[in-house]
Design a protein around this motif. Structure first.
Motif, mmCIF file in Angstrom:
data_model
loop_
_atom_site.group_PDB
_atom_site.id
_atom_site.type_symbol
_atom_site.label_atom_id
_atom_site.label_comp_id
_atom_site.label_asym_id
_atom_site.label_seq_id
_atom_site.Cartn_x
_atom_site.Cartn_y
_atom_site.Cartn_z
ATOM 1 N N LEU A 606 0.944 -1.228 -0.039
ATOM 2 C CA LEU A 606 -0.021 0.025 -0.054
ATOM 3 C C LEU A 606 0.753 1.258 -0.138
ATOM 4 C CD1 LEU A 606 -2.970 -1.010 2.523
ATOM 5 C CD2 LEU A 606 -2.987 -0.577 0.098
ATOM 6 N N ALA A 607 2.162 1.277 0.468
ATOM 7 C CA ALA A 607 3.093 2.404 0.913
ATOM 8 C C ALA A 607 4.236 1.632 1.242
ATOM 9 C CB ALA A 607 2.414 3.289 1.643
ATOM 10 N N ASP A 608 5.300 2.732 1.420
ATOM 11 C CA ASP A 608 6.647 2.168 1.588
ATOM 12 C C ASP A 608 6.909 1.115 2.670
ATOM 13 O OD1 ASP A 608 9.238 1.879 1.276
ATOM 14 O OD2 ASP A 608 9.465 3.451 3.023
ATOM 15 N N LYS A 609 5.860 1.181 4.080
ATOM 16 C CA LYS A 609 5.858 0.263 4.868
ATOM 17 C C LYS A 609 4.900 -0.466 5.386
ATOM 18 C CE LYS A 609 9.544 3.417 7.365
ATOM 19 N NZ LYS A 609 9.762 4.353 8.538
ATOM 20 N N TRP A 610 4.036 -0.382 4.447
ATOM 21 C CA TRP A 610 2.642 -1.062 4.681
ATOM 22 C C TRP A 610 2.312 -2.130 3.525
ATOM 23 C CZ3 TRP A 610 -0.285 -0.297 8.747
ATOM 24 C CH2 TRP A 610 0.001 1.255 9.656
ATOM 25 N N ASN A 611 2.061 -3.413 3.883
ATOM 26 C CA ASN A 611 1.723 -4.383 3.147
ATOM 27 C C ASN A 611 0.518 -4.946 3.257
ATOM 28 O OD1 ASN A 611 4.537 -4.691 1.950
ATOM 29 N ND2 ASN A 611 5.037 -5.892 3.848
ATOM 30 N N PHE A 612 -0.422 -5.244 2.281
ATOM 31 C CA PHE A 612 -1.679 -5.597 2.557
ATOM 32 C C PHE A 612 -2.108 -6.862 1.647
ATOM 33 C CE2 PHE A 612 -6.423 -5.020 1.337
ATOM 34 C CZ PHE A 612 -6.776 -5.052 2.724
ATOM 35 N N MET A 613 -2.946 -7.721 2.159
ATOM 36 C CA MET A 613 -3.343 -8.654 1.535
ATOM 37 C C MET A 613 -5.129 -9.158 1.905
ATOM 38 S SD MET A 613 -2.169 -12.936 2.015
ATOM 39 C CE MET A 613 -2.348 -12.801 3.738
ATOM 40 N N GLY A 614 -5.666 -9.331 0.918
ATOM 41 C CA GLY A 614 -7.284 -9.435 1.373
ATOM 42 C C GLY A 614 -8.122 -9.688 0.442
ATOM 43 N N GLY A 615 -9.441 -9.670 0.383
ATOM 44 C CA GLY A 615 -10.325 -10.156 -0.387
ATOM 45 C C GLY A 615 -11.806 -10.111 -0.001
ATOM 46 N N LEU A 616 -12.936 -10.380 -0.956
ATOM 47 C CA LEU A 616 -14.129 -10.414 -0.390
ATOM 48 C C LEU A 616 -14.884 -11.360 -1.924
ATOM 49 C CD1 LEU A 616 -16.046 -9.246 1.399
ATOM 50 C CD2 LEU A 616 -16.627 -7.589 -0.484
ATOM 51 N N MET A 617 -15.830 -12.294 -0.973
ATOM 52 C CA MET A 617 -16.692 -12.920 -1.917
ATOM 53 C C MET A 617 -17.992 -12.816 -1.418
ATOM 54 S SD MET A 617 -16.434 -17.153 -2.987
ATOM 55 C CE MET A 617 -16.682 -17.725 -1.577
ATOM 56 N N TYR A 618 -18.880 -12.779 -2.631
ATOM 57 C CA TYR A 618 -20.143 -12.934 -2.391
ATOM 58 C C TYR A 618 -20.672 -13.990 -3.309
ATOM 59 C CZ TYR A 618 -25.079 -12.173 -3.451
ATOM 60 O OH TYR A 618 -26.543 -12.394 -3.371
ATOM 61 N N LEU A 619 -21.374 -14.911 -2.441
ATOM 62 C CA LEU A 619 -21.790 -16.141 -3.099
ATOM 63 C C LEU A 619 -23.365 -16.599 -3.017
ATOM 64 C CD1 LEU A 619 -20.811 -18.833 -4.460
ATOM 65 C CD2 LEU A 619 -20.378 -19.576 -2.240
ATOM 66 N N ASP A 620 -24.066 -16.527 -4.120
ATOM 67 C CA ASP A 620 -25.621 -16.986 -3.942
ATOM 68 C C ASP A 620 -25.597 -18.686 -4.322
ATOM 69 O OD1 ASP A 620 -28.244 -17.249 -3.957
ATOM 70 O OD2 ASP A 620 -28.651 -16.066 -6.107
ATOM 71 N N ALA A 621 -25.715 -19.393 -3.368
ATOM 72 C CA ALA A 621 -25.812 -20.861 -3.679
ATOM 73 C C ALA A 621 -27.245 -21.406 -3.566
ATOM 74 C CB ALA A 621 -24.991 -21.537 -2.662
ATOM 75 N N THR A 622 -27.546 -21.756 -4.662
ATOM 76 C CA THR A 622 -29.184 -22.261 -4.863
ATOM 77 C C THR A 622 -29.229 -23.862 -5.154
ATOM 78 O OG1 THR A 622 -29.548 -20.098 -5.589
ATOM 79 C CG2 THR A 622 -31.323 -21.833 -5.891
#
Length: 736
Positions: A606-622
């Motif tokens: 994200l910046a010189d001293k900041w690391n980021f990992m992530g995510g999002l999932m929307y799931l419609d299971a029918t």
């Protein structure tokens, strides 16, 4: 029982250390880590070494993204190593840093896998169950160095693993035979890659303390030798013993894995051999609800009990041991063509498994009362696999063809208990809030016999066409199987089914510039087919392999050390259901479940001293097609609509780092929308510090999992899994 193997394990470790000492005296030029990986082994490239204060963290792989949590290049089945931007699928490769940061000695494997937003935790210290895009999987549906059937379902080890590769969605077309040859790999492919020898010698000793009294010791030794460092050996060992964060849940583990690789101008080879014994006393976390009591004595999901408690009695345990062998070889025939060979075997025996019938405890009312018969089982599993293929490039005008043809075979046999003594060993009774106890409990001797033998063979052909800024992937996989079930008491054949199926794969990638990749793809997976059992009008009929089909569209963006993938997908999974025809009951492949979703992941700096990992999932299971249409349109049991993960690391200097992680899982319907498991969010917090004791570099790390000590249920179909309590882990790694 584990202690009887200590002498042999100790001898193996001492022998390995002696070998390392000898190799340390061998003078050789430094070359980069060849990273011999799944199927197609990546080319040797001499690169500048970027070193930090701890020489073990030397980074010679320019595919590791800034932040060092994920890679931008990994193996894609029989296609070999591919850059993420070049593939028409959602692809993620978690690095050693991610594994070591989130993979505590007493943490389930899912603590690492959950960093992929498509993955949802559905396991415990006992089991490696998880789901990808809502579809269940486990350790046995995974791959090891690109070879199926070598990982265990029970607390699979990660101390010898370098990185973990994901391809979301079904994809038999590029992976050949599925890992368990059943539909459990339909949600996605998980490939574990073993540690290989690095160009800089490594001698690491790591001590860990976690839970209430669990001590661990780990050795990691790496050397290269020979002309031009063409030979490499990496040895990883484990000794773990003590009480986890769950009261009276003791875990013992002993393991050794040795990886030997060789590389020269025309060939690359890798051989992995490993052995592990595991004993877990107590720690049961699986519950279910009495289906006959739904709407009567059970009107809601009971509040989650104290996760610190051990919901088992003395004698409830799981003990297993096994070994694996895996071989990958690649031979260059000329500048454009090469052949490859992959083979492996796994023998694993679950020699003690004493638990509630159905592997869970049954809750009978809203008060949380439990009454469940005990069972005792054993399982003896053997897997064998071999694959041969060729790969080459052909140019036709401005179009470049990257062709792969592969043939593979697999053999699998399972031995099971001749009598699991269901209902004959007494019961577990009590209450989830007050505690459980045994009633009329006794533990019988168990005998096993062969219950099934399966044979599989398949052929795959894939062409990856490149034209200017576009790539077109065309693949097809032909699958054949013969599955035989036996009476494990008499050895007589009960059923035998022979099936075959074809799975196509195709995808398109367009890259308008070096930072953007737009793609679309279709992929499929299948199980081994089914013989209709007794009680049906069509008993004895052979049902075709049930297919899982996915269509996916997505975009990837990579720039300035940051990688983002956004995709939308639609998965349709066929299944077998009961069908009434007049007064007759049939078992037919007339069922269908559909998983529609949007998945977002982001990784990097994200910046010189900041690391980021992530995510999002929307799931419609029918559930689209069900028995008599009763549950058509209802949510698939145990599948949450929302999953989210975010991890943030701060590095104030090159010695110190602080990392925090938040995990969100949404509510999930159960029992065809009659009940709902509530949503939950958990937090992890940790730090690491690099220092020196005299001339020895040392990395001190600490992590607190489930920081707020939240008690919660995770829905797993119509089952409930109680979480692990707050767990502290301390470690010190000495770079000798």
């Amino acid at each position: 029982m584990i202690s009887s193997k200590k002498k042999y394990l100790t001898m193996a470790i001492l022998s390995a250390i002696s070998s390392m000492s000898f190799m340390a005296s061998v003078s050789a030029e430094e070359v980069t880590d060849s990273n011999l990986e799944n199927y197609d082994l990546e080319n040797v490239v001499i690169e500048e070494k970027v070193e930090d204060n701890n020489s073990n963290n030397v980074n010679t792989n320019n595919s590791i993204l800034s932040g060092e949590f994920v890679k931008t290049e990994s193996s894609l089945g029989i296609l070999g190593d591919k850059k993420v931007m070049d593939t028409p699928f959602t692809q993620m490769d978690l690095t050693k840093k991610t594994i070591e940061t989130f993979g505590g000695p007493n943490q389930p494997l899912q603590s690492i896998l959950i960093n992929n937003p498509a993955v949802r935790i559905q396991g415990t210290n006992l089991h490696n169950d998880f789901s990808i895009r809502g579809i269940r999987g486990n350790g046995t549906s995974s791959y090891l160095n690109g070879i199926p059937g070598l990982m265990s379902q029970f607390n699979a080890p990660t101390f010898f693993i370098e990185d973990i590769q994901f391809i979301s969605g079904p994809n038999s077309g590029i992976t050949s035979l599925p890992a368990t040859y059943e539909s459990s790999a339909a949600g996605g492919i998980v490939n574990f890659v073993s540690k290989k020898a690095t160009d800089i010698p490594i001698t690491n000793y790591r001590q860990t303390f976690s839970g209430k009294g669990s001590l661990g010791e780990y050795l990691d030794i790496s050397r290269r030798l020979g002309k031009d460092n063409e030979w490499g050996i990496r040895v990883n060992t484990e000794w773990l013993n003590g009480e986890t964060a769950i009261s009276d849940n003791d875990m013992e583990a002993r393991g050794i894995y040795i990886n030997v690789d060789h590389q020269d101008e025309k060939s690359k080879s890798n051989f992995l051999a490993g052995y592990r014994r595991l004993n877990i006393e107590g720690g049961a976390r699986w519950f279910s609800l009495d289906s006959k009591a739904i709407g009567k004595d059970i009107t809601k999901i009971p509040n989650a009990p104290d996760a610190n408690k051990n919901y088992g009695i003395n004698g409830l345990a799981k003990e297993a041991f096994g070994y694996v062998l895996a071989l990958n070889h690649e031979q260059q025939m000329n500048d454009d063509w090469k052949w490859f060979f992959n083979a492996g075997l796994n023998k694993n025996k679950l020699e003690r498994n004493i638990i509630g019938k159905g592997s869970n405890f049954v809750i009978t009312n809203d008060k949380g009362d439990v009454k469940t018969p005990l069972m005792s089982t054993q399982t003896d599993t053997k897997n064998y696999y071999a694959q041969f293929g060729v790969n080459g490039k052909i140019e036709s005008g401005d179009i470049e063809h990257d062709l792969t043809l592969a043939y593979d075979r697999a053999w699998r046999s399972i031995g099971s208990a001749k009598d699991n003594y269901n209902g004959k060993m007494g019961s577990i009774v009590g209450n989830i809030y007050d505690g459980l106890y045994g009633e009329n409990v006794w533990f019988p001797e168990i005998e096993t016999g062969t219950s099934s033998k399966d044979r599989y063979w398949g052929i795959s052909l894939v062409d990856n066409l490149k034209y200017k800024k576009s790539q077109l992937l065309l693949g097809i996989h032909k699958h054949n199987s013969i599955a035989t079930n036996y009476n494990n008491k008499t050895g007589e054949t009960k059923q035998k089914v022979s099936t075959d199926e074809i799975c196509p794969t195709y995808g398109y990638v367009y890259q308008p510039d070096e930072h953007i990749s737009v793609y679309a793809s279709h992929s499929e997976n299948f199980d081994k087919g089914t013989i209709v059992g007794s009680g049906y009008k069509n008993t004895g009929d052979i049902l075709a392999p049930a297919k899982t089909k996915q269509n996916e569209i997505g975009v990837k963006y990579q720039n300035a050390g940051f990688l983002t993938t956004l995709s939308t997908f639609n998965i349709k999974q066929a299944n077998n259901i009961d069908v009434n025809k007049g007064e007759d009951l049939y078992y037919l492949q007339d069922g269908e479940q559909e998983y529609k979703g949007i998945e977002l992941s982001f990784n990097g700096k994200l910046a010189d001293k900041w690391n980021f990992m992530g995510g999002l999932m929307y799931l419609d299971a029918t559930q689209n097609k069900t028995k008599d249409g009763i549950n058509n349109g209802k949510t698939v049991n145990g599948v949450a609509r929302w999953n989210g993960i975010a991890a943030l690391e701060y590095n104030p200097d090159d010695k110190f780092s602080i990392i925090g992680r938040a995990i969100y899982t949404g509510s999930a319907d159960m029992y065809n929308e009659q009940l709902k498991a509530p949503s939950y969010m958990t937090y992890d917090l940790g730090f690491s510090y690099k220092t020196q004791f005299k001339d020895t570099p040392v990395t001190i790390s600490a992590m607190c999992y489930n920081l707020t000590n939240k008690d919660y249920w995770t829905a797993y179909g119509n089952n409930l899994i109680l979480n692990n309590p707050r767990t502290f882990m301390l470690s010190a790694t000495f770079d000798i």
